[in-house]
Design an enzyme around this catalytic site. Structure first.
Site, PDB file in Angstrom:
ATOM      1  N   ASN A  68       0.865  -1.186   0.000  1.00  0.00           N
ATOM      2  CA  ASN A  68       0.000   0.000   0.000  1.00  0.00           C
ATOM      3  C   ASN A  68       0.903   1.239   0.000  1.00  0.00           C
ATOM      4  OD1 ASN A  68      -1.769   2.056   0.636  1.00  0.00           O
ATOM      5  ND2 ASN A  68      -2.348   1.255   2.637  1.00  0.00           N
ATOM      6  N   TRP A  69       0.920   1.937  -1.120  1.00  0.00           N
ATOM      7  CA  TRP A  69       1.846   3.077  -1.260  1.00  0.00           C
ATOM      8  C   TRP A  69       1.327   4.325  -0.538  1.00  0.00           C
ATOM      9  CZ3 TRP A  69       3.637   2.946  -7.151  1.00  0.00           C
ATOM     10  CH2 TRP A  69       4.256   1.714  -7.398  1.00  0.00           C
ATOM     11  N   LYS A  70       0.083   4.290  -0.105  1.00  0.00           N
ATOM     12  CA  LYS A  70      -0.532   5.425   0.602  1.00  0.00           C
ATOM     13  C   LYS A  70      -0.364   6.726  -0.206  1.00  0.00           C
ATOM     14  CE  LYS A  70      -0.058   2.942   4.894  1.00  0.00           C
ATOM     15  NZ  LYS A  70       0.028   2.962   6.349  1.00  0.00           N
TER      16      LYS A  70
ATOM     17  N   HIS B 113      -9.389   0.785   5.206  1.00  0.00           N
ATOM     18  CA  HIS B 113      -8.096   0.958   5.882  1.00  0.00           C
ATOM     19  C   HIS B 113      -8.288   1.846   7.112  1.00  0.00           C
ATOM     20  CE1 HIS B 113      -4.009   2.181   6.708  1.00  0.00           C
ATOM     21  NE2 HIS B 113      -3.630   1.108   6.049  1.00  0.00           N
TER      22      HIS B 113
ATOM     23  N   GLU C  89      -6.637   4.206   8.233  1.00  0.00           N
ATOM     24  CA  GLU C  89      -6.438   5.651   7.997  1.00  0.00           C
ATOM     25  C   GLU C  89      -7.687   6.267   7.379  1.00  0.00           C
ATOM     26  OE1 GLU C  89      -2.703   5.193   5.937  1.00  0.00           O
ATOM     27  OE2 GLU C  89      -1.785   4.584   7.830  1.00  0.00           O
TER      28      GLU C  89
ATOM     29  N   GLU D 235      -5.180  -5.581  10.577  1.00  0.00           N
ATOM     30  CA  GLU D 235      -4.203  -4.524  10.787  1.00  0.00           C
ATOM     31  C   GLU D 235      -4.472  -3.824  12.122  1.00  0.00           C
ATOM     32  OE1 GLU D 235      -2.277  -3.325   6.881  1.00  0.00           O
ATOM     33  OE2 GLU D 235      -3.952  -1.988   7.191  1.00  0.00           O
TER      34      GLU D 235
ATOM     35  N   GLY E 186       2.530   1.818  10.896  1.00  0.00           N
ATOM     36  CA  GLY E 186       3.423   2.971  10.781  1.00  0.00           C
ATOM     37  C   GLY E 186       4.156   3.308  12.069  1.00  0.00           C
TER      38      GLY E 186
ATOM     39  N   SER F 196       3.668  -2.495  10.180  1.00  0.00           N
ATOM     40  CA  SER F 196       5.131  -2.456  10.358  1.00  0.00           C
ATOM     41  C   SER F 196       5.831  -3.734   9.891  1.00  0.00           C
ATOM     42  CB  SER F 196       5.488  -2.143  11.824  1.00  0.00           C
ATOM     43  OG  SER F 196       4.981  -0.873  12.182  1.00  0.00           O
TER      44      SER F 196
ATOM     45  N   GLY G 101       2.951  -1.346   4.260  1.00  0.00           N
ATOM     46  CA  GLY G 101       2.879   0.076   3.958  1.00  0.00           C
ATOM     47  C   GLY G 101       4.255   0.628   3.627  1.00  0.00           C
ATOM     48  N   GLY G 102       4.870   1.279   4.595  1.00  0.00           N
ATOM     49  CA  GLY G 102       6.154   1.968   4.386  1.00  0.00           C
ATOM     50  C   GLY G 102       7.199   1.134   3.659  1.00  0.00           C
TER      51      GLY G 102
END
Ligand code: PGA
Length: 254
Positions: free
Chosen positions: A10-12, A96, A98, A168, A174, A214, A235-236
């Protein structure tokens, strides 16, 4: 039952079109020929067309990070299922944390979005997970049961097999504080139980459930041998081709 593993990135809200093109090129090269696992990337809307075109005929699935629940019309700023399909993308992340936390998406909206995505033939990844204070109050199971039951309200037996779930825990996203393998297994196993309660345990055994929060190449081995964890939503660590491909290869190592 053997379920095909799936690692999704997920590049967000990262990657302008030039950066997305570079990342997609690098991934294409590094992941070429890898089989036995589904691989997905979820760029921002603005890069979907170019990334989907670039990754056409590769082993990498491309999807969006969200979608509007309505067909079309006066919904300023929203992106419909048809628009996502028209970019060449085939999947979408829904619910998600977020989106739930910063943009106030509730369970009913996520349910409408899921129905809309399935109607269009998009393969959804539905995210669920508890906040830290919910975990501390012992509410993990009631939160997951509520999120899953509401998301799946009115979804047919045929469609449930197309839905991928991602457990999640919000406190792990994150933060660099990834869930322990027993936390991840507990969450994913409980999600499977709830799917079994709603449909049938046999159906639940077919569902793929990913862990997210993470994940990186240094910790992927903690999750790959768990009975109920079928992959990861990253993610990151999905923003660097080298690291993302190490995660995928790390999952495949026996
Ligand atoms: P993270 O994000 O890997 O950066 O923690 C995971 C996610 O939000 O899906």
């Amino acid at each position: 039952m053997k379920r095909k593993p799936y690692i999704a990135g997920n590049w967000k809200m990262n990657c302008t079109n030039d950066k997305a093109a570079i990342l997609a090129d690098e991934l294409k090269e590094k992941l070429d020929g890898i089989s036995g696992i589904d691989i997905g990337v979820f760029p921002p809307f603005t890069a979907l067309s170019s990334v989907a075109e670039n990754l056409k005929n590769t082993n990498i699935i491309v999807g969006a990070q969200n979608m509007g629940q309505y067909e079309s019309g006066a919904y300023t700023g929203e992106i419909s299922g048809d628009m996502i399909l028209s970019t060449g993308s085939t999947s979408v992340i829904l619910g998600h944390s977020e989106r739930r936390g910063y943009y106030f998406e509730n369970d009913e909206m996520i349910n409408s979005k899921l129905k809309a995505a399935l109607l269009k033939g998009l393969n959804p990844i539905v995210c669920v997970g508890e906040l830290l204070e919910e975990k501390e109050k012992g509410l993990l199971k009631s939160v997951l049961r509520r999120q899953i039951s509401k998301a799946l309200d009115g979804i047919s037996k045929q469609d449930i097999s197309k839905v991928v779930f991602a457990y999640e825990p919000v406190w792990a996203i994150g933060t660099g504080k990834n869930a322990t393998s027993s936390d991840a297994e507990e969450g994913c196993q409980f999600i499977r139980t709830v799917i079994g309660d709603i449909f049938h345990p046999t159906r639940a055994m077919e569902s793929r459930i990913l862990y997210g929060g993470s994940v990186k190449s240094a910790n992927i081995s903690e999750y790959r041998s768990l009975e109920n964890v079928d992959g990861a939503l990253v993610g990151g660590a999905s923003l660097k081709a080298d690291e993302f491909s190490k995660i995928i290869k790390g999952w495949l190592e026996s």
